[in-house]
Design a protein around this motif. Structure first.
Motif, short mmCIF file in Angstrom:
data_model
loop_
_atom_site.label_atom_id
_atom_site.label_comp_id
_atom_site.label_asym_id
_atom_site.label_seq_id
_atom_site.Cartn_x
_atom_site.Cartn_y
_atom_site.Cartn_z
N ILE A 203 0.81 -1.11 -0.04
CA ILE A 203 -0.08 0.09 -0.10
C ILE A 203 0.99 1.28 0.05
O ILE A 203 1.99 1.26 0.80
N SER A 204 0.48 2.20 -0.83
CA SER A 204 1.46 3.34 -0.98
C SER A 204 0.32 4.77 -0.63
O SER A 204 -1.02 4.60 -1.06
N TYR A 205 0.81 5.46 -0.04
CA TYR A 205 -0.02 6.75 0.55
C TYR A 205 0.37 8.08 -0.20
O TYR A 205 1.66 8.19 -0.29
N LEU A 206 -0.42 8.97 -0.38
CA LEU A 206 -0.15 10.33 -0.71
C LEU A 206 -1.15 11.33 -0.05
O LEU A 206 -2.27 11.11 -0.55
N ALA A 207 -0.61 12.36 0.26
CA ALA A 207 -1.48 13.51 0.82
C ALA A 207 -0.94 14.61 -0.40
O ALA A 207 0.04 15.23 -0.35
N ALA A 238 1.19 -5.87 7.44
CA ALA A 238 2.27 -5.71 6.43
C ALA A 238 3.38 -4.94 6.64
O ALA A 238 3.68 -3.70 6.23
N PRO A 239 4.14 -5.43 7.62
CA PRO A 239 5.47 -4.58 8.09
C PRO A 239 6.40 -4.26 7.18
O PRO A 239 6.90 -5.00 6.39
N GLY A 240 6.60 -2.96 7.23
CA GLY A 240 7.66 -2.41 6.11
C GLY A 240 7.14 -2.50 4.69
O GLY A 240 7.85 -2.24 3.89
N GLN A 241 5.89 -2.83 4.40
CA GLN A 241 5.36 -2.93 2.95
C GLN A 241 4.49 -1.71 2.86
O GLN A 241 3.69 -1.90 1.90
N GLY A 271 -0.61 -1.94 -4.20
CA GLY A 271 0.45 -2.67 -5.10
C GLY A 271 0.50 -4.00 -4.91
O GLY A 271 -0.45 -4.61 -5.49
N GLY A 272 1.60 -4.72 -4.77
CA GLY A 272 1.78 -5.97 -4.96
C GLY A 272 1.96 -6.84 -3.50
O GLY A 272 2.46 -6.08 -2.66
N TYR A 273 1.66 -7.93 -3.52
CA TYR A 273 1.76 -8.63 -2.33
C TYR A 273 2.00 -10.18 -2.56
O TYR A 273 1.45 -10.71 -3.64
N PRO A 274 3.16 -10.76 -2.06
CA PRO A 274 3.67 -12.44 -2.43
C PRO A 274 2.37 -13.10 -2.71
O PRO A 274 1.52 -13.21 -1.63
N GLU A 275 2.32 -13.88 -3.63
CA GLU A 275 1.39 -14.87 -3.84
C GLU A 275 -0.09 -14.37 -3.79
O GLU A 275 -1.11 -15.08 -3.13
N ASP A 276 -0.20 -13.04 -4.18
CA ASP A 276 -1.59 -12.64 -4.04
C ASP A 276 -2.01 -11.90 -5.58
O ASP A 276 -2.21 -10.78 -5.60
N GLU A 278 -4.35 -11.98 -7.51
CA GLU A 278 -5.66 -11.13 -7.49
C GLU A 278 -5.97 -10.12 -6.70
O GLU A 278 -7.02 -9.81 -6.30
N LYS A 279 -5.08 -9.95 -5.47
CA LYS A 279 -4.82 -8.93 -4.85
C LYS A 279 -6.16 -9.02 -3.66
O LYS A 279 -6.62 -8.00 -3.21
N GLN A 280 -6.32 -10.26 -3.45
CA GLN A 280 -7.37 -10.48 -2.40
C GLN A 280 -7.04 -9.99 -0.88
O GLN A 280 -7.65 -9.69 -0.15
N GLU A 281 -5.67 -10.37 -0.55
CA GLU A 281 -5.22 -9.84 0.85
C GLU A 281 -5.06 -8.26 0.87
O GLU A 281 -5.35 -7.70 1.86
N ILE A 282 -4.67 -7.70 -0.24
CA ILE A 282 -4.53 -6.33 -0.42
C ILE A 282 -5.72 -5.66 -0.29
O ILE A 282 -6.02 -4.84 0.39
N ARG A 283 -6.77 -6.40 -0.78
CA ARG A 283 -8.19 -5.87 -0.66
C ARG A 283 -8.53 -5.73 0.64
O ARG A 283 -9.34 -4.75 1.36
N LYS A 284 -8.14 -6.81 1.38
CA LYS A 284 -8.55 -7.00 3.01
C LYS A 284 -7.87 -5.81 4.00
O LYS A 284 -8.42 -5.13 4.57
N LEU A 285 -6.65 -5.54 3.51
CA LEU A 285 -5.57 -4.38 3.94
C LEU A 285 -6.47 -3.09 3.45
O LEU A 285 -6.53 -2.32 4.66
N ASN A 286 -7.03 -2.83 2.49
CA ASN A 286 -7.82 -1.70 2.02
C ASN A 286 -8.89 -1.58 3.20
O ASN A 286 -9.29 -0.62 3.61
N TYR A 287 -9.83 -2.74 3.13
CA TYR A 287 -10.97 -2.83 4.11
C TYR A 287 -10.69 -2.13 5.52
O TYR A 287 -11.24 -1.46 6.06
#
Length: 494
Positions: A203-207, A238-241, A271-276, A278-287
């Protein structure tokens, strides 16, 4: 000394904020599957996929669903609102059609808000806020899984001219709401990493800046505080990610302008996450992170967060490959050379844009010691060997499936000829390339842009194959190879 005391006090205030919201964040993460929208289970979602969901929310008295515009192709743009509070929070997703992760997360959040659970927290949210969601701003782009709309315009560079109806809708809705907070939800390349680390920028952020000077007023400062809070949440999962997007002012961009227009705007890039894939773990982190941020806005806990923490988030860098091979020996014109290879497994859509296949490429080669890989292989002591063509011409895919894959690969064959290749077939589902009877395999000459297909030999024995950019251990059984290529593919060359 006075400045040090101020910083110390600010950090002390920030710690209780984290502690106060830690419990709800943990509960949100642990209970996520209960609210995950099951019909949106892959990235290539379409406008038609979300229509039944919107229709259901339209019938639900908790929600207000309003058609606020149409795309160039005539697809409806809808705003879903909930809450009675005086603070307006506006979230929009998929202004780039091939960036769907947050659209999925929005429907997970809507399911959460519709449930009877977390009553106390939801009361705080809905009594203090009115939350508005505009999912899939670019439905025509989503249909083709492409960044731009049907006009070929990047909607996120149309905030000034407003030539696209999708852009006009976004501006009109923002202005009508006079939103206090805005979440601009995107996907970014999976090849971004947190600067100077091997970890992906999941995940990347920007103001976004609102001027070239990158000044920080109260509006932008509040966005920064929310980002600092969200980063603290994600470090647990997702430490450091987590990365920080470049904040150079872009006068045509919506995020920069919405910040300028008075809405505290948070850009979120998935962005990316190992073995993901379809970005379903990243979807969870968004949620989890978005819901936690909404709750923090409702409770106004963000106000004491020090903005100085924002600069501590590492910047985005782009130094990741899908596969990085290090220290291989490559023989050219009779001389051995030490070489690293950076390989990316490039997605190519099928015609209906519902699924994809891989056409991998060597992205870079040479000294890649400052780069990283999702998968890494130390090829010290290995020699790169050319893939050979199987001597027998086969008549069908069925006949090929009867081959001993392990023996084929162990013998150094990466290509198998077929006398019949179907007109609709686009790739090989087997762990070797299928080529036509007359196809001439190019000379084995490593360079960026070619399809990565070769073998790795050690002490005279082939131990690994790279077929279409996928690393294969030649000790794998046929059953394992079939499983390995269930979601991968080799190439087809006519």
């Amino acid at each position: 000394m006075k400045n040090l005391i101020i910083v110390f006090l600010a950090c002390c205030c920030f710690a209780p904020v984290q502690a106060q919201d830690a419990n709800i964040t943990t509960q949100l993460y642990d209970s996520y599957e209960k609210y995950k929208e099951p019909t949106l289970n892959k990235r290539r979602i379409k406008h038609q996929d979300i229509q039944p969901l919107l229709a259901a929310f339209a019938k639900n008295p908790k929600f207000k669903v309003t058609k606020v515009g149409s795309s160039i192709g005539g697809k409806s743009l809808n705003l879903v609102s909930i809450g009675t509070g005086t603070t307006d929070v506006f979230l929009w997703s998929q202004m780039h059609g091939n960036e769907p992760t947050a659209t999925q997360a929005i429907f997970d959040i809507l399911n959460f808000l519709d449930s009877p659970d977390f009553a106390e927290e939801k009361q705080a949210i809905l009594n203090n806020l009115t939350v508005h969601f505009l999912p899939m701003l670019n439905p025509d782009g989503a249909e083709l899984f492409q960044r731009r709309n049907l006009l070929g315009v990047d909607i996120n560079r149309d905030a000034l001219r407003l030539q696209s109806p999708e852009s006009q809708t976004l501006k009109r809705v923002r202005d009508s709401l006079e939103a206090d907070f805005g979440f601009n939800l995107h996907d970014q390349s999976t090849y971004y990493n947190a600067e100077r680390t091997e970890k992906p920028a999941t995940i990347s952020y920007l103001a976004p800046a609102y001027n070239y000077e990158k000044d920080i007023n109260e509006v932008r400062g509040n966005a920064i505080k929310i980002i600092v809070f969200m980063n603290s949440i994600l470090q647990k999962y997702a430490p450091g990610q987590v990365g920080r997007y470049n904040d150079d002012f872009e006068p045509r961009a919506f995020g920069d302008n919405i910040q300028k227009w008075g809405t505290s705007t948070i850009l979120i890039e998935s962005g990316g996450y190992p073995e993901d894939t379809e970005k379903q773990e990243i979807r969870k982190l968004n949620y989890v992170s978005i819901l936690s941020a909404i709750y923090t806005i409702a409770k106004e806990n963000y106000k004491d967060i020090p903005i100085s923490e924002y600069e501590k988030i590492p910047e985005n860098d782009r130094k990741l490959f899908d596969l990085k091979i290090t220290g291989a020996t490559y023989e050219l014109m009779g001389k051995p050379y030490k070489i690293d290879l950076g390989i990316n497994q490039v997605e190519v859509d099928y015609e209906d844009h519902n699924d994809f296949w891989y056409s991998s490429r060597i992205w870079d080669q040479g000294d890649l010691s400052t780069y990283y890989g999702y998968e890494n292989f130390d090829a010290t002591g290995y020699i790169l060997k050319e893939a050979k063509v199987y001597p027998k011409v086969l008549n069908s895919l069925k006949e090929m499936k009867n081959l001993d894959y392990q023996e084929i690969l162990k013998s150094g064959y990466g290509y198998v000829r077929s006398s019949k290749i179907g007109n609709t077939q686009l790739n090989s589902p087997l762990p070797f390339h299928i080529i036509s009877k007359n196809y001439q395999v190019p000379e084995f000459l490593l360079k960026p842009g070619i399809n990565p297909t070769f073998f790795l030999e050690k002490d005279g024995v082939l131990e690994y194959a790279v077929i279409n950019g996928f690393l294969i251990n030649l000790k794998e059984s046929k059953k394992s190879l079939i499983f390995l290529f269930a979601k991968k593919n080799a190439m087809l060359f006519r």
